[in-house]
Design a protein around this motif. Structure first.
Motif, short mmCIF file in Angstrom:
data_model
loop_
_atom_site.label_atom_id
_atom_site.label_comp_id
_atom_site.label_asym_id
_atom_site.label_seq_id
_atom_site.Cartn_x
_atom_site.Cartn_y
_atom_site.Cartn_z
N UNK A 46 0.82 -1.21 0.00
CA UNK A 46 0.00 0.00 0.00
C UNK A 46 0.85 1.26 0.00
N UNK A 63 2.49 2.45 2.82
CA UNK A 63 2.77 2.96 4.17
C UNK A 63 3.99 2.26 4.74
N UNK A 64 4.76 2.98 5.56
CA UNK A 64 6.00 2.40 6.09
C UNK A 64 5.75 1.15 6.90
N UNK A 118 -5.94 3.20 3.68
CA UNK A 118 -4.87 2.29 4.11
C UNK A 118 -4.27 2.71 5.46
N UNK A 120 -2.45 2.98 8.85
CA UNK A 120 -1.43 2.21 9.55
C UNK A 120 -1.19 2.85 10.91
N UNK A 133 -1.07 -2.36 9.58
CA UNK A 133 -1.09 -1.69 8.29
C UNK A 133 -2.32 -2.13 7.51
N UNK A 134 -2.65 -1.35 6.50
CA UNK A 134 -3.85 -1.62 5.69
C UNK A 134 -5.06 -1.92 6.57
N UNK A 190 -1.06 6.88 10.15
CA UNK A 190 -0.79 7.54 8.87
C UNK A 190 -1.89 7.14 7.91
N UNK A 221 -3.39 7.46 3.74
CA UNK A 221 -3.21 7.82 2.34
C UNK A 221 -4.34 8.76 1.96
#
Lengths: 119, 110
Positions: free
Chosen positions: A103, A105-106, B34, B36, B51-52, B91, B93
């Motif tokens: 995706x 993201x880190x 997404x 995280x 994540x996601x 975080x 997107x």
């Protein structure tokens, strides 16, 4: 397991260019599954996404930094780099490199490197 | 300019459950954001938790879970422990290949 390590000068003079390199080990920097991020953290503050580069070499930047920023990749050395031009004291921060998953993201992070902008 | 919002601070009792949220100044968070989540102790690099939206990173205990609650992303910690006392960041997107971190939540376990 992938590991990332930042390197570069810890002290940069105002108006000069901040240059950092991230060396990737334990995984391929050429894989099209990943993105390669730069993130920074001002002293005592939160995280700020700087930008990333994908497997094709296309780079994407934080709009607030875009005019001063270049992110590039050197696949032969398994490294990607950050150049931030015309720095001021406001660019003093811990700079992290990080791999981004599918995706973007880190997910895996380097240990971080403090860069101080001062004359 | 898009701002990602997090509670500045939160408190939970040891063994308790807490849900931290991550929202947008305008609009709703969805799986397409997404989201995280990261945990950070002083002087250390962030550690990826989720994540996601809801996928736990390798080695993260199942006490940590991610979801969408209403129009926000959420991180739920169950059975809070003393070493959960630290900062948490999300975080998101926001489109056009731009990511934005939230300001972080300082979680106190007491």
């Amino acid at each position: 397991q992938v590991q990332l390590q930042e390197s570069g000068p810890g002290l940069v003079k105002p108006s000069q260019t901040l240059s950092l390199t991230c060396t990737v080990s334990g995984g391929s920097i050429s894989s099209d599954d990943y993105y390669w991020n730069w993130i920074r953290q001002h002293p005592g503050k939160g995280l700020e996404w700087i930008g990333y580069i994908d497997y094709s070499g296309s780079s994407y930047y934080n709009p607030s930094l875009k005019s001063r920023l270049t992110i590039s990749v050197d696949r032969s050395k398994s490294q990607f780099s950050l150049k931030l031009r015309s720095v001021t004291a406001a660019d003093t921060a811990v700079y992290y490199c990080a791999r981004g998953g599918a995706s973007g993201s880190p997910d895996y992070w380097g240990q971080g490197m403090l860069v101080t902008v001062s004359s | 300019q898009t701002v990602v919002t997090q509670e500045p601070s939160f408190s939970v009792s040891p063994g308790g459950t807490v849900t931290l949220t991550c929202g947008l100044s305008s609009g709703s968070v969805s799986t397409n954001s997404y989201p995280s989540w990261y945990q950070q102790t002083p002087g250390q690099a962030p550690r990826t938790l989720i994540y996601s939206t809801n996928i736990r990173s390798s080695g993260v205990p199942d006490r940590f879970s991610g979801s969408i609650l209403g129009n926000k992303a959420a991180l739920t910690i169950t059975g809070a422990q003393a070493d959960d006392d630290c900062d948490y960041y999300c975080v998101l997107y926001i489109g056009r290949d731009v990511w934005v971190f939230g300001g972080g939540t300082k979680l106190t376990v007491l």
